[in-house]
Design a protein around this motif. Sequence first.
Motif, PDB file in Angstrom:
ATOM      1  N   GLY A  74      -2.438  -3.164  -1.464  1.00 24.76           N
ATOM      2  CA  GLY A  74      -2.546  -2.996   0.106  1.00 24.76           C
ATOM      3  C   GLY A  74      -3.014  -1.745   0.614  1.00 24.76           C
ATOM      4  N   GLY A  75      -3.214  -1.657   1.698  1.00 17.80           N
ATOM      5  CA  GLY A  75      -3.822  -0.523   2.550  1.00 17.80           C
ATOM      6  C   GLY A  75      -2.852   0.596   2.796  1.00 17.80           C
ATOM      7  N   GLY A  76      -1.530   0.143   3.055  1.00 14.45           N
ATOM      8  CA  GLY A  76      -0.484   1.083   3.510  1.00 14.45           C
ATOM      9  C   GLY A  76      -0.692   1.923   4.722  1.00 14.45           C
ATOM     10  N   ASN A  77      -0.176   3.113   4.538  1.00  9.86           N
ATOM     11  CA  ASN A  77      -0.167   4.081   5.629  1.00  9.86           C
ATOM     12  C   ASN A  77      -1.396   4.683   5.841  1.00  9.86           C
ATOM     13  OD1 ASN A  77       2.418   3.629   6.429  1.00  9.86           O
ATOM     14  ND2 ASN A  77       3.225   5.401   5.215  1.00  9.86           N
ATOM     15  N   ASN A  98       5.226 -10.972  -3.673  1.00  9.03           N
ATOM     16  CA  ASN A  98       4.702 -10.285  -2.494  1.00  9.03           C
ATOM     17  C   ASN A  98       5.647  -9.228  -2.749  1.00  9.03           C
ATOM     18  OD1 ASN A  98       4.031  -9.058  -0.267  1.00  9.03           O
ATOM     19  ND2 ASN A  98       3.917 -11.044   0.659  1.00  9.03           N
ATOM     20  N   ALA A  99       5.214  -7.981  -3.215  1.00  9.38           N
ATOM     21  CA  ALA A  99       5.910  -7.020  -3.271  1.00  9.38           C
ATOM     22  C   ALA A  99       5.930  -5.951  -2.138  1.00  9.38           C
ATOM     23  CB  ALA A  99       5.850  -6.274  -4.620  1.00  9.38           C
ATOM     24  N   GLY A 118       0.850  -1.146   0.026  1.00  8.39           N
ATOM     25  CA  GLY A 118       0.089   0.102  -0.008  1.00  8.39           C
ATOM     26  C   GLY A 118       0.723   1.247  -0.047  1.00  8.39           C
ATOM     27  N   ARG A 119       1.990   0.919   0.410  1.00  4.53           N
ATOM     28  CA  ARG A 119       3.038   2.166   0.413  1.00  4.53           C
ATOM     29  C   ARG A 119       3.084   2.903  -1.069  1.00  4.53           C
ATOM     30  NH1 ARG A 119       4.649  -1.243   4.069  1.00  4.53           N
ATOM     31  NH2 ARG A 119       4.898  -0.427   6.311  1.00  4.53           N
ATOM     32  N   ILE A 120       3.152   2.390  -2.093  1.00  8.38           N
ATOM     33  CA  ILE A 120       3.161   2.817  -3.187  1.00  8.38           C
ATOM     34  C   ILE A 120       1.922   3.658  -3.966  1.00  8.38           C
ATOM     35  CG2 ILE A 120       4.524   0.751  -4.033  1.00  8.38           C
ATOM     36  CD1 ILE A 120       2.086   0.916  -6.534  1.00  8.38           C
ATOM     37  N   LEU A 145      -9.893   1.595  -2.369  1.00 12.62           N
ATOM     38  CA  LEU A 145      -9.649   2.954  -2.974  1.00 12.62           C
ATOM     39  C   LEU A 145      -8.286   2.749  -3.689  1.00 12.62           C
ATOM     40  CD1 LEU A 145     -11.072   5.259  -0.286  1.00 12.62           C
ATOM     41  CD2 LEU A 145     -12.051   4.743  -2.414  1.00 12.62           C
ATOM     42  N   ASN A 146      -7.109   2.172  -3.098  1.00 15.00           N
ATOM     43  CA  ASN A 146      -5.967   1.976  -3.667  1.00 15.00           C
ATOM     44  C   ASN A 146      -6.083   1.419  -5.136  1.00 15.00           C
ATOM     45  OD1 ASN A 146      -4.710   3.566  -1.679  1.00 15.00           O
ATOM     46  ND2 ASN A 146      -4.013   1.951  -0.565  1.00 15.00           N
TER      47      ASN A 146
END
Length: 227
Positions: A43-46, A138-139, A11-13, A75-76
């Motif tokens: 991913g959901g990330g920050n 798994n990036a 999710g960080r990207i 949403l991502n």
Amino acid sequence: MKKRIVIKLSGRIFGMDNVKILKDYARFLVKISKVCQPVIVAGGGNIARRYINYARSSGADESSLDELGIDISRLNAKLLIYALKHRAYPHPPTTLQEIRNAVDSGVIVVTGGLHPGHSTNGTAALIAEKIQASVFLNATDVDGVYDLDPNKYKGAKMYRRIALKKLRNMLVHKESIAGGYDLMDLLTLKIIERSKIKTRILKADIKTLEKAIKGGPVGTEIIFPKK
Ligand code: UTP
């Protein structure tokens, strides 16, 4: 039929601090879709973590927080779908069956989480199982699995290959995993193990992903005991 590849994208990207990154990923996915069929799990990330922490402090229960995390991961996923335009299934599917149908239709599929209590890593493993993917990439935000926290220990070594059992032990004794990264959760490992899914943990970086898709030895490969 093209081989199917499941990529969990950290999710960080989707952090919104790099406007070019979505276009770059879209271009990359269109390019690789000539040789394989990619299924992306965002991913959901920050952003998910911030929403979850904020809602937790207002007293929301844990399963509602999971749903919030799933919403953010979707949403991502939408951000990437919009960048892919007509090349992608038009929305993030919400069930494994819908994912399989979307994959069968031949387009690039981008999804988020599915079930409360899971993670997007677990979702990606379940999808890989469901669509018989040839590999699960798994990036994440680290290059692979290290013996020690590479941010703290200069001599930390990255494993090129790691036995699933060893990785599980590292996760159970979490303090020994490099920096306590959320590389994998036990549920995800269970799915990988039961279906012997070919899995690699690697950096969420287009060049690295491209090498992995070509079969290059990047990141850390999870290996299974020989029967
Ligand atoms: P993620 O699994 O994406 O966590 O989902 P993450 O650690 O932010 O992953 P990265 O950093 O992007 O790689 C965020 C939260 O959403 C809920 C969980 O609460 C999870 O911690 N979630 C996600 C689910 O409950 N089920 C899912 O299938 C996916």
